[in-house]
Scaffold this active site. Structure first.
Site, PDB file in Angstrom:
ATOM      1  N   ASN A 258     -20.838 -21.906 -32.926  1.00  0.00           N
ATOM      2  CA  ASN A 258     -21.562 -21.076 -31.960  1.00  0.00           C
ATOM      3  C   ASN A 258     -23.044 -21.405 -31.878  1.00  0.00           C
ATOM      4  OD1 ASN A 258     -19.279 -19.678 -31.204  1.00  0.00           O
ATOM      5  ND2 ASN A 258     -19.655 -17.936 -32.560  1.00  0.00           N
TER       6      ASN A 258
ATOM      7  N   CYS B  13     -12.490 -17.476 -38.061  1.00  0.00           N
ATOM      8  CA  CYS B  13     -12.716 -18.461 -36.993  1.00  0.00           C
ATOM      9  C   CYS B  13     -13.937 -19.323 -37.247  1.00  0.00           C
ATOM     10  CB  CYS B  13     -12.855 -17.760 -35.645  1.00  0.00           C
ATOM     11  SG  CYS B  13     -11.308 -17.049 -35.029  1.00  0.00           S
ATOM     12  N   HIS B  14     -14.694 -19.037 -38.280  1.00  0.00           N
ATOM     13  CA  HIS B  14     -15.784 -19.894 -38.739  1.00  0.00           C
ATOM     14  C   HIS B  14     -16.822 -20.181 -37.655  1.00  0.00           C
ATOM     15  CE1 HIS B  14     -13.150 -20.372 -42.159  1.00  0.00           C
ATOM     16  NE2 HIS B  14     -12.182 -20.736 -41.335  1.00  0.00           N
ATOM     17  N   CYS B  15     -17.085 -19.187 -36.830  1.00  0.00           N
ATOM     18  CA  CYS B  15     -18.062 -19.317 -35.725  1.00  0.00           C
ATOM     19  C   CYS B  15     -17.704 -20.478 -34.791  1.00  0.00           C
ATOM     20  CB  CYS B  15     -19.485 -19.473 -36.249  1.00  0.00           C
ATOM     21  SG  CYS B  15     -20.121 -18.008 -37.088  1.00  0.00           S
ATOM     22  N   ALA B  16     -16.420 -20.828 -34.751  1.00  0.00           N
ATOM     23  CA  ALA B  16     -15.928 -21.851 -33.819  1.00  0.00           C
ATOM     24  C   ALA B  16     -14.691 -21.280 -33.144  1.00  0.00           C
ATOM     25  CB  ALA B  16     -15.614 -23.148 -34.557  1.00  0.00           C
TER      26      ALA B  16
END
Length: 644
Positions: A316, A550-553
């Site tokens: 992100n 979601c690991h900022c993805a």
């Protein structure tokens, strides 16, 4: 009081990890200490914890946020108030007064869920603390406030002076402190007790100085040594790096300025970015660095309509900043199943826009992509991408957060115009990052450019840590690090392939021709078990710290999991109504230079046992374990010591 502060920070470093979304003991403790610091600030200001929220940010971010607030709404404390060069501001503001919608600086952690054309923003204060916050600096600041309160008269507002005296460099205004040796910036950053080592020998010696190594943590089977497999989120640090920070904090102002200059030279040296061609701008983190480029692009007047190209696998931090620019288009390139961009597709796209002019006045001005994916570990060919971009008049930005501590980077050879990264992913978790930009490419006027520079350079301790860590990595050799981490990655992939129900994403086999382009980040799912539950079981049974979600993805992970557009709309509705709802995600293991083959074997053994456990009931439900309560109790006990 400086010795007390030093002991506190050393204790914090023993249990340091990235906050909020980690499953291991260290992440839980760091989160607890970090969030507790907000209450310390409110107590210092005499404000009601039920009505006020504290936002921690850099000096420039503080100015931007304050400009959005009604006059006389907020109260602010600065790390300068306590004589510490942390580059930190704590803004206390009534929760109802915070602006809604997209924050001025979007990025990692500022969003709860992201889709191609929409964002569900995180609640405050996370929405205004984009990127990894300066966790260690914040805790140090809060501890300094407590030390001041203990030493000062009880009257309101009388607490800051004594701390300034206690932590300022002896020889200036400190009282009753033992004189500190004044060393040159070059000595502080370039020399330490490991000077006689290099290469694999230095790596072996450096591992012995890891702070927090094998700390015992509660598990169902009693105390076990902590195994950190969460390096993609944040890395621990080493004694020589911490030593450089302590020295930097206590040097007089002229030496501090020299430290900043020396660290810039180190960045230029390690990244092959000659000072004649590049400038180094220190920032709070990668998110702030990329936002600077986005703000610069949005202000550069042009006769064309600018377009930015990135990929569907971006963090992100390299996706959300481009959305906030009025009049700037955004194109997301697909990647293959292993996470690699098709260079021919990029070349064709640039030809359409910049050579054939098939899209009216739109021109691709910037290609922005990650150097290494934080989910798939894919390392794209930056030199080839740079040649393609420049051939068609576009610039190249690389999000190097997952790259800089794991692979050699040559900005000049690859034609990289902007390189953004964070020190906390390079064994220097003291709240700084950097933007290395080709000279003349940032479109700020001189006054604003100076404000940006001053904001980042206030965090002298963090800058010293970054410079020291980069030099240590260089002396070990990025080729040595790559070989070590690839051997561990191959071991992990071979073991995971033998566990029933495990699906690994990205390059799956060490025998693949693409394996050399895979970093030590491994994302996987276990059939029938939510990622959060897998991560919790690893922590509760084995004392292993990983990360899930979601690991900022978000867009990449949803694609990997086959989330349909209909389900995506449902998720958006549910997250908006229930902000703490856990969504499907992946479990992520990420390796660093402190890891060993034994760490990988411990992981594989426990994952195998978890996969074979009989499961009944709701797979979304996390295990109800007494270990969780014990972990919380341990975190609270540590907090009571830190903030005593």
């Amino acid at each position: 009081m400086f010795p007390e502060l030093s002991v506190t920070v050393r204790t914090v470093l023993e249990t340091y990890a990235n906050v909020h979304r980690g499953s291991g003991y260290t992440s839980m403790v760091s989160t607890y200490l970090y969030e507790h610091a907000r209450g310390v600030v409110l107590d210092q200001l005499g404000l009601d914890r039920r009505r006020y929220i504290v936002v921690f940010c850099s000096p420039r971010q503080a100015e931007q946020l304050q400009a959005q607030l009604p006059p006389a709404t907020c109260r602010t404390l600065s790390s300068q108030d306590v004589g510490l060069p942390l580059g930190l501001r704590a803004i206390a503001v009534p929760s109802r007064a915070l602006p809604r919608g997209m924050p001025l600086q979007p990025g990692g952690g500022s969003a709860r869920l992201v889709g191609p054309g929409w964002v569900v923003w995180a609640a405050a204060p996370d929405r205004f603390e984009a990127g990894t916050p300066a966790v260690v600096n914040v805790i140090a600041f809060a501890r300094a406030l407590r030390l001041a309160k203990d030493a000062a008269a009880p009257s309101e507002g009388a607490a800051l002076g004594p701390v300034r005296d206690a932590v300022s460099p002896p020889g200036e205004d400190a009282v009753g402190e033992q004189a500190v040796e004044q060393r040159s910036a070059r000595d502080i950053l370039r020399h330490d007790r490991l000077d006689g080592y290099c290469g694999p020998q230095l790596l072996a010696e450096l591992r012995k100085t890891l702070i927090g190594q094998r700390i015992p943590v509660p598990t169902r089977g009693g105390l076990k040594p902590f195994v950190n497999l969460d390096n993609a989120a944040s890395t621990p640090t080493f004694e020589p790096v911490w030593g450089a920070v302590q020295e930097a904090w206590r040097q007089p102002e002229p030496v501090r300025r020299d430290i900043v200059g020396e660290a810039k030279l180190i960045c230029a040296e390690v990244l092959h970015a000659p000072p004649s061609d590049y400038e180094v701008v220190f920032t709070a983190n990668t998110t702030e660095a990329i936002n600077l480029v986005a703000q610069s692009l949005g202000r550069q007047g042009a006769d064309v309509e600018p377009v930015v190209v990135n990929t569907v696998m971006e963090h992100n931090s390299d996706e959300l900043p481009w959305r906030r620019l009025p009049g700037v288009g955004l194109i997301r390139l697909p990647v293959d199943r292993d996470g690699f961009v098709d260079p021919a597709e990029l070349d064709g796209l640039l030809q359409e826009y910049n050579l054939q002019h098939r899209h009216g006045g739109q021109r691709i001005m910037l290609v922005a992509l990650s150097g290494a994916s934080n989910v798939l570990g894919a390392c794209n060919d930056l030199a080839q991408i740079g040649r393609i971009a420049h051939r068609h008049g576009a610039r190249l930005l690389v999000d190097g957060a997952q790259l800089v501590a794991h692979r050699a980077v040559d900005l000049s050879a690859c034609g990289i115009d902007y390189f953004a990264f964070s020190a906390h992913k390079a064994y220097a978790p003291f709240g700084t990052g950097a933007l290395v930009a080709r000279t003349g490419t940032l479109g700020f006027d001189p006054a604003e450019h100076e404000s940006i520079r001053a904001s980042g350079e206030e965090n002298v301790g963090g800058i010293a840590a970054l410079g020291k860590a980069l030099l240590l990595l260089q002396r070990v050799g990025l080729d040595v690090i790559q070989q070590e981490e690839q051997a561990l990655t191959a071991r992990a992939l071979r073991g995971l392939a033998e566990i029933p129900g495990i699906t690994v994403f990205g390059v799956q086999s060490p025998d693949s021709p693409h394996f050399p382009r895979r970093a030590g980040v491994i994302a996987f799912t276990l059939r029938g078990v939510m990622a959060g539950r897998v991560a919790a079981e690893l922590a509760h049974q084995g004392g292993i710290g990983v990360r899930s979600g979601c690991h900022c993805a978000h867009m990449l992970v949803k694609r990997l999991l086959g989330v349909s557009s209909r389900l995506e709309r449902f998720q958006r509705l549910m997250v908006s109504a229930f902000p703490h709802l856990e969504l499907p995600g992946v479990t992520r293991v990420s390796l660093g230079i402190e890891n060993t083959p034994e760490d990988v074997d411990i992981l594989l053994d426990l994952l195998g046992r978890i996969a074979r456990q009989p499961r009944a009931g709701n797979p979304f439900r996390r295990p109800n374990s007494s270990v969780k309560q014990e972990l919380h109790a341990s975190a609270r006990a540590l907090a009571s010591r830190v903030y005593a």
